[in-house]
Design a protein around this motif. Structure first.
Motif, PDB file in Angstrom:
ATOM      1  N   ARG A 175       0.822  -1.210   0.000  1.00 30.36           N
ATOM      2  CA  ARG A 175       0.000   0.000   0.000  1.00 30.36           C
ATOM      3  C   ARG A 175       0.856   1.260   0.000  1.00 30.36           C
ATOM      4  O   ARG A 175       0.509   2.261  -0.634  1.00 30.36           O
ATOM      5  N   LEU A 176       1.966   1.227   0.719  1.00 36.55           N
ATOM      6  CA  LEU A 176       2.836   2.400   0.755  1.00 36.55           C
ATOM      7  C   LEU A 176       3.565   2.617  -0.568  1.00 36.55           C
ATOM      8  O   LEU A 176       3.854   3.756  -0.947  1.00 36.55           O
ATOM      9  N   MET A 177       3.865   1.545  -1.269  1.00 33.12           N
ATOM     10  CA  MET A 177       4.610   1.657  -2.523  1.00 33.12           C
ATOM     11  C   MET A 177       3.707   1.948  -3.719  1.00 33.12           C
ATOM     12  O   MET A 177       4.044   2.780  -4.575  1.00 33.12           O
ATOM     13  N   PHE A 178       2.567   1.271  -3.795  1.00 30.85           N
ATOM     14  CA  PHE A 178       1.757   1.337  -5.014  1.00 30.85           C
ATOM     15  C   PHE A 178       0.335   1.842  -4.777  1.00 30.85           C
ATOM     16  O   PHE A 178      -0.406   2.036  -5.744  1.00 30.85           O
ATOM     17  N   GLY A 179      -0.069   2.026  -3.544  1.00 29.78           N
ATOM     18  CA  GLY A 179      -1.430   2.464  -3.270  1.00 29.78           C
ATOM     19  C   GLY A 179      -1.558   3.974  -3.247  1.00 29.78           C
ATOM     20  O   GLY A 179      -0.648   4.723  -3.631  1.00 29.78           O
ATOM     21  N   LYS A 180      -2.716   4.430  -2.791  1.00 29.51           N
ATOM     22  CA  LYS A 180      -2.969   5.863  -2.672  1.00 29.51           C
ATOM     23  C   LYS A 180      -2.047   6.460  -1.621  1.00 29.51           C
ATOM     24  O   LYS A 180      -1.824   5.874  -0.563  1.00 29.51           O
TER      25      LYS A 180
END
Length: 418
Positions: free
Chosen positions: A372-377
Motif C-alpha cells: 500500500r505504501l509503494m503502489f497504493g494511494k
C-alpha cells in the motif's frame, strides 16, 4: 478591480458615491452594520470571562496550570541546580563575575521553565488530557502540542495588537490625506464614505488575520501530533530491526510491539485521510487558489509597473513574506506524508527477519502495508483538485505558479499595449 491596485481606493469611493441610495448599496451596507453588531456582541461575551471565570475560563489549558507556589519551587530548584553545576565546573569564573552569572542563570531558568513545562502540573495534565484521538501518544508528543498551543496563543495576542495599532495609524494618515482635497472637504458623503471604508478595512484585516492564524495553528498542531507519533513508532520499528540484526530473537513481546506499530500506523493513516476529506482539503485548496494569484500579482507589479524605489522595496518585502508564510503550511503537511512513508524503507529488511512459522501472520500484514505504501494511494493531505501534499505535489504546484505567472503577465502586457 483585481488588476487596478493603484486606483483601488478611488474605484471603491467611486462605487460608493455613484451607487449611493440603490438597492445593492443598501444591501451591502446593511451587511456591514450586521458585522459591526456581531463584533460588538462578541466583545460583550468577553466580559463573561471576568464575571464568571469558573464557568467561562479564558483558556482551556488554565485547568492544567500548576499553582504559583509549586512553580516558584520549580524555578528556585532549577536556579540552584544551574548555580551549583557551574560553580563545580568553573569555580574561579563563578567568583569573578557572580552578578553577571546570576542574571544569565535567571534568563536561562525563565527560558527552560517554558521549554520544560515547569508551569504545568504534569499529573493533572496527563489525567485531564486524555488525547481521545491519539490515546497511545507518548508524553513528548503531548507536551510538544501543549507548548505549541501556549506559544501560538501569546503570538496571536501580540499579532492582533500590532495589526490593530498599525491599522489605526494607517487609517488616521489616510483620512488626514483625503481631507486635504477640496471635493472631500465640501462633501459630507465623501467624508462618511472614507470613514466607512477605513473601518471596514480594519475589520477585514483583523478577520483575515484570525483566519490565517486559525489555519496555521491547525496545520502546525496537526503536524506536531502526527510527526511526533510517527517518529515514535518508526524509532521503535528500527530498534526492533537493529536488535534482530544483533541476533536477538523475535519473541511474543516483540511480535506484540510489531502488531501495535502496524495498528497505530493504520489508525493514523485513517485520521489523515478522514480529516483531509472533511476538514483540510477544501480550505487548503482555496488557500492555494488565492495565494498563488496574489503573489504573482505582486511580481507582475514589480516587473511591469514603473513604481518608485521605496514602493518596490515594499512590494519585495510583501512578496517575500507572503511566499514564505504561504509555503509553511504546505511544507509541514508534506513532511507528515514523508513520515508516513518512511517505514517502507525498513520493511523489506524486517521481512527477512520474520522467518518462522509463528511470524507468518505478521509477515503478511507488513507485506500488505508495504504494498500500500509503494503502489497504493498516497497517505497525505491534499489541496483539493490540485493534488497530494507531497514533495512531488509541491513541485507540480510550483510549475502551476509559473503557468499563472505567464497568464497574468499576459493581461498586464495587453493592458499596457492599449
Amino acid at each position: 478591480m483585481l488588476f487596478k491596485i493603484k486606483t483601488f481606493l478611488y474605484d471603491a469611493l467611486k462605487h460608493i458615491v455613484e451607487e449611493n441610495g440603490t438597492v445593492r448599496y443598501r444591501l451591502l451596507h446593511s451587511v456591514d452594520i450586521s458585522l459591526y453588531l456581531y463584533w460588538f456582541m462578541r466583545a460583550l461575551f468577553i466580559s463573561l470571562i471576568y464575571i464568571d471565570p469558573e464557568r467561562f475560563p479564558l483558556y482551556r489549558y488554565d485547568y492544567i496550570r500548576d499553582t504559583d507556589k509549586n512553580i516558584a519551587k520549580k524555578l528556585s530548584k532549577r536556579l540552584e541546580d544551574y548555580q551549583q553545576r557551574f560553580a563545580r565546573d568553573h569555580s574561579l569564573l563563578s567568583k569573578m563575575i557572580p552578578r553577571l552569572l546570576n542574571h544569565w542563570f535567571r534568563i536561562r531558568v525563565w527560558i527552560d521553565s517554558w521549554l520544560q513545562l515547569d508551569r504545568v502540573d504534569r499529573n493533572l495534565f496527563e489525567n485531564r488530557n486524555k488525547m481521545r484521538l491519539f490515546p497511545n501518544a507518548n508524553r513528548q508528543s503531548r507536551t510538544h502540542v501543549l507548548l505549541f498551543v501556549l506559544i501560538i496563543d501569546y503570538c496571536n495576542h501580540i499579532i492582533h495588537i500590532f495589526i490593530l495599532l498599525l491599522n489605526i495609524i494607517s487609517g488616521i494618515k489616510i483620512i488626514s490625506q483625503f481631507l486635504q482635497y477640496e471635493f472631500v472637504k465640501n462633501s459630507s458623503i465623501m467624508k462618511f464614505s472614507i470613514m466607512i471604508e477605513v473601518i471596514l478595512f480594519i475589520h477585514n484585516s483583523l478577520a483575515i488575520n484570525q483566519c490565517a492564524m486559525l489555519l496555521y495553528g491547525t496545520i502546525w498542531a496537526t503536524y506536531y501530533v502526527f510527526r511526533n507519533q510517527l517518529a515514535h513508532i518508526n524509532q521503535n520499528f528500527m530498534k526492533i530491526l537493529r536488535n534482530s540484526r544483533q541476533r536477538k530473537p523475535i519473541n511474543m513481546t516483540v511480535l506484540k510491539e510489531l502488531r501495535f506499530i502496524h495498528i497505530e500506523h493504520n489508525t493514523l493513516a485513517y485520521y489523515v485521510l478522514q480529516s483531509d476529506k472533511y476538514t483540510l482539503s477544501r480550505p487548503l485548496y482555496y488557500f492555494a487558489l488565492v495565494s498563488i494569484p496574489i503573489n504573482v500579482l505582486f511580481m507582475c507589479e514589480l516587473i511591469v509597473e514603473d513604481i518608485p524605489a521605496q514602493t518596490q522595496f515594499v512590494f519585495i518585502v510583501m512578496s517575500s513574506v507572503h511566499a514564505i508564510t504561504g509555503l509553511i503550511p504546505f511544507i509541514t503537511l508534506a513532511l507528515v506524508s514523508s513520515a508516513f512513508h518512511k517505514i517502507k524503507d525498513y520493511i523489506p529488511a524486517m521481512q527477512l527477519r520474520l522467518n518462522r512459522s509463528t511470524h507468518i501472520r505478521m509477515k503478511l500484514k507488513y507485506d500488505d502495508l508495504y504494498e500500500r505504501l509503494m503502489f497504493g494511494k498516497k497517505i497525505a493531505f491534499t489541496f483539493g483538485y490540485l493534488g497530494d501534499l507531497t514533495y512531488r505535489g509541491l513541485f507540480e504546484a510550483f510549475l502551476g505558479y509559473f503557468a499563472a505567472f505567464f497568464l497574468i503577465m499576459g493581461f498586464y502586457m495587453r493592458e499596457h499595449s492599449t
